[in-house]
Design an enzyme around this catalytic site. Sequence first.
Site, PDB file in Angstrom:
ATOM      1  N   GLU A   1      18.175  -4.416 -51.282  1.00 42.25           N
ATOM      2  CA  GLU A   1      18.516  -5.744 -50.792  1.00 42.25           C
ATOM      3  C   GLU A   1      18.661  -6.747 -51.952  1.00 42.25           C
ATOM      4  O   GLU A   1      19.333  -7.760 -51.832  1.00 42.25           O
ATOM      5  CB  GLU A   1      17.382  -6.203 -49.869  1.00 42.25           C
ATOM      6  CG  GLU A   1      17.816  -7.027 -48.700  1.00 42.25           C
ATOM      7  CD  GLU A   1      16.719  -7.049 -47.633  1.00 42.25           C
ATOM      8  OE1 GLU A   1      16.802  -6.239 -46.711  1.00 42.25           O
ATOM      9  OE2 GLU A   1      15.789  -7.857 -47.748  1.00 42.25           O
TER      10      GLU A   1
ATOM     11  N   PHE B   1      10.375 -10.883 -52.475  1.00 45.12           N
ATOM     12  CA  PHE B   1      11.053  -9.868 -51.680  1.00 45.12           C
ATOM     13  C   PHE B   1      11.328 -10.457 -50.308  1.00 45.12           C
ATOM     14  O   PHE B   1      10.720 -11.466 -49.931  1.00 45.12           O
ATOM     15  CB  PHE B   1      10.194  -8.603 -51.569  1.00 45.12           C
ATOM     16  CG  PHE B   1      10.919  -7.354 -51.962  1.00 45.12           C
ATOM     17  CD1 PHE B   1      11.286  -7.151 -53.268  1.00 45.12           C
ATOM     18  CD2 PHE B   1      11.230  -6.382 -51.022  1.00 45.12           C
ATOM     19  CE1 PHE B   1      11.960  -5.997 -53.643  1.00 45.12           C
ATOM     20  CE2 PHE B   1      11.901  -5.231 -51.385  1.00 45.12           C
ATOM     21  CZ  PHE B   1      12.269  -5.028 -52.701  1.00 45.12           C
TER      22      PHE B   1
ATOM     23  N   ARG C   1      17.892  -7.498 -41.859  1.00 44.19           N
ATOM     24  CA  ARG C   1      18.478  -6.154 -41.940  1.00 44.19           C
ATOM     25  C   ARG C   1      19.167  -5.703 -40.657  1.00 44.19           C
ATOM     26  O   ARG C   1      20.248  -5.133 -40.699  1.00 44.19           O
ATOM     27  CB  ARG C   1      17.376  -5.133 -42.268  1.00 44.19           C
ATOM     28  CG  ARG C   1      17.045  -5.085 -43.730  1.00 44.19           C
ATOM     29  CD  ARG C   1      15.945  -4.085 -43.984  1.00 44.19           C
ATOM     30  NE  ARG C   1      15.539  -4.166 -45.391  1.00 44.19           N
ATOM     31  CZ  ARG C   1      14.585  -3.442 -45.937  1.00 44.19           C
ATOM     32  NH1 ARG C   1      13.913  -2.581 -45.204  1.00 44.19           N
ATOM     33  NH2 ARG C   1      14.287  -3.566 -47.214  1.00 44.19           N
TER      34      ARG C   1
ATOM     35  N   LEU D   1      19.854   4.491 -51.336  1.00 47.36           N
ATOM     36  CA  LEU D   1      19.612   3.082 -51.048  1.00 47.36           C
ATOM     37  C   LEU D   1      20.136   2.165 -52.155  1.00 47.36           C
ATOM     38  O   LEU D   1      19.864   2.377 -53.331  1.00 47.36           O
ATOM     39  CB  LEU D   1      18.110   2.863 -50.881  1.00 47.36           C
ATOM     40  CG  LEU D   1      17.704   1.455 -50.492  1.00 47.36           C
ATOM     41  CD1 LEU D   1      18.152   1.148 -49.083  1.00 47.36           C
ATOM     42  CD2 LEU D   1      16.211   1.279 -50.631  1.00 47.36           C
TER      43      LEU D   1
END
Lengths: 581, 323
Positions: A263, A133, A294, A260
């Site tokens: 990503e 991540f 971000r 959302l």
Amino acid sequence: MLIFETRENSRGPALDKATYDAVVVGAGLAGLMSAYYIAKEGFKVAVISKVFPTRSHSAAAEGGIAAYIEGNSDPNDSPDYMAYDTIKGGDYLVDQDAAELLAYKSGEIVDLLERWGALFNRQPDGRIAVRYFGGQTYPRTRFVGDKTGMALLHTVYERASGTDNVDFYYEWFTWDLVVDSDRRVRGVVAFDMRNMTPTFFEARAVVMASGGMGMLYKHSTNSYINTGDGYAMALRAGAALKDPEFVQFHPTALYPSDILISEAARGEGAVLRNNKGERFMARYAPKKLDLAPRDIVSRSIMIEIKEGRGFPGGYVGLDLTHLGEEYIKERLALAYEAALNFAGVDAMKEMIPVRPAQHYFMGGIDVDIKGRNPDLIGLFAAGEAACVSVHGANRLGSNSLLETLVFGRETGIAVAEYLKTASWPSSDVAKDVERSVDQAYSVVKSESGRHFGEILEELRSTMWDYVGIFRNDGGLRNALSKIDQLRGEINKMYVTDKSKVYNTEFFNALELKNMLDLALVIAHAALNRTESRGAHYREDYPQRNDQEWMKHTLTYLRGKTVEISYKPVKVTRWKPEERVY
Amino acid sequence: MSTPVQVQDLQEAEVVFRVKRYSKEKGDYWQEYKLKVDRFTQVTEALRRIKVKQDPSLAYRASCHMAVCGSCGMKINGEPRLACKTLVLDVVKKFGTNVITLEPMDRFPIVKDLVVDMTEFYDRMERVKPRLYPSKEVLEYKAEHRLKPEDQRLLWKFAQCIWCGLCVSACPAVKEDPLFLGPAAHAKGFRFLRDPRDTITEERVKVLADSAWRCTYCYMCYHVCPRDIEPVTAIKKTRALLKSVKPMGPAQEVGHKHSEAVYESIYTYGKINEGVVYVKTYGLIRSLVDMTYAFRAGKAKYALEKVEPVKEVEQVRELMRGE
């Protein structure tokens, strides 16, 4: 188990009282975790929530939970690397003892959830699977499909609801903290939403686990229920909010529903394009392009829209069309389905409409690593409602689920410790309880005035326009004067629905009061911090300034004014350095 | 009242929402709201705009607006759906009208407007003990769980239930049979029954085995579930897993006899012999009583029809013997 006492008060109508050792406000992951660990020590706990526990916003978390698991992590990884990633990601506003605790307890908390039945995705040998991540030096994210939050929330609810000492009050609206003259927490005032009846929940400890505040912003990925009630209750009771100027905006929320788009989409090759078809990130981050941090991507998208290169309505495109059907179905199923279900867009044929939206609140009720608030005796907080300073100025992905569980448990244990010695105070707080109920009812007494909806829409636009991704002195002052004006107007707020049964208009009006208290504090703190750090970007002060500003903001609400003081950042091992990715 | 709508490439439309409202004070009534929507507008967003801009008194539940919290179940043009997982213009296109009716879910008591009382639903879920009971060794950290990837995948399918209640609102068996746990509870029940890490199998069998045979396999839950978890599949798997556990409850016993009768009939005739299957399932006395109803309805001839084995019956038998 529960003793309801009905008592006549000075106004005549009955006011119910329920007595517990502890009250937990909010039934998301942090609240349920705290409640479980308080109850485990034999104390009676009331969990009060506006919604049924599994409707809490924890359910919306998608990607996963970060954990260093001994023997099931990269051999080069260590909890120290994990703490470092968290500290750097938070632009050095992270309390490093908190980050170390988060990292060192991450493995055992995932292991615990597994023992409670969570269905983590598996490796072929049956052990828990792992993936990368953003911001992680080594892969640490554990996941349950693409619905990790929902899976963990159900698991922890299942566990907590099977515990004898926990009573659930769902669809109860907690309105106020009750504090006595010794600054000791005495309980909360809450309304049963089904009949609008107030009850005083008397308790020796209160845990605020009431979640975030996305509804303050015109665009947010948050649930409709995230109205920042806990922050406002704490402020009104005299507790500090820490670092409220830090609000995270996620670059890719689906237009216009603000759902959302993870990503992961850009990680797998999706590209942002403006209305000319240009890959505009090349202008803003020539090396990292669409995978820049971000805050940079969010700011870039906003500039494109502002300068007329967005699409009508105000969005840009997230282009997956070049990736091919098979790849999209295999690697980007969730993004594909979200676009199809919620925007009616077939991402194989057209671009997904996206824009930045508020996503997370790094600020919160000031607490230490045991969840204790230093201002009020008996007040605790956990999860997004709290600011343990583990995320600093910018939260890393997969650290929020982890925080709710690790610090939810730490807080629960600390509350139980506290209850072992805390006595029941004897002073009478009946007057305070009555005053609180009267204040709530005042919104239904007006016969004319503005509706909550009008004021709400003005607030959300103001916050988005002036206290959003870009901030500057003039804009923040505009916001403050607007918020002041709206705070004046809510005194004349008019509630059309006079019904006592499930009167959502009444509760929306109370939420709006909470939102305005919080908005004032956020805007003040944002005006006060004259630097740019993490998610707080000041156009007039674009640089980070460690000399003057490597410190936490503490904000107190005193009627119409906000009082600001500071607290040093706890540094254990890692000295601030430039944040380059 | 309704205007025919050109459906191709519909980008925007003015839509009329006819909302069935209810309050203790005012009783039942219909109210209309006009709203301009575009092709992205979810029904939850439409409701939010109505509440914020037109009528703050309208009551409904909604939270995550991304189909994971399960708050916003309701009937949209008569179909049980999550409001967030429904785009307004999709409904307009499907029904060819710009008038959309919104009603509370069926079967649940109405509290106010679109808000229903879910208490009984939550009680049903609690009846299947919806939590893992791991072994003592695991809880004391003397042992570790391992779970095969294929087991994880199977269980996760049923664990994705978001407790929205749509399947129960659409289930005819729940309406008729108080002993049937209902689709959502069975999905949850099977998820733990089949979990190799669980230790209270015996208790779960007592709760699930008989109820599983009270489902009519109408597939409504399959069609309305917004998460595609297929509660009816969980029920089928529960029946298969528990097919010979004893003692049997009344529905399970009948079901067990029925499946044996069907097997036998196919083995003998290569097809279903309705009359024989009926007698073997319900016994002679019940069958004779039921025959009187069949006579009255003029349908006795179907039960008394002479059945001959199919030509290929030997091949069928071979297949059934696994040859």
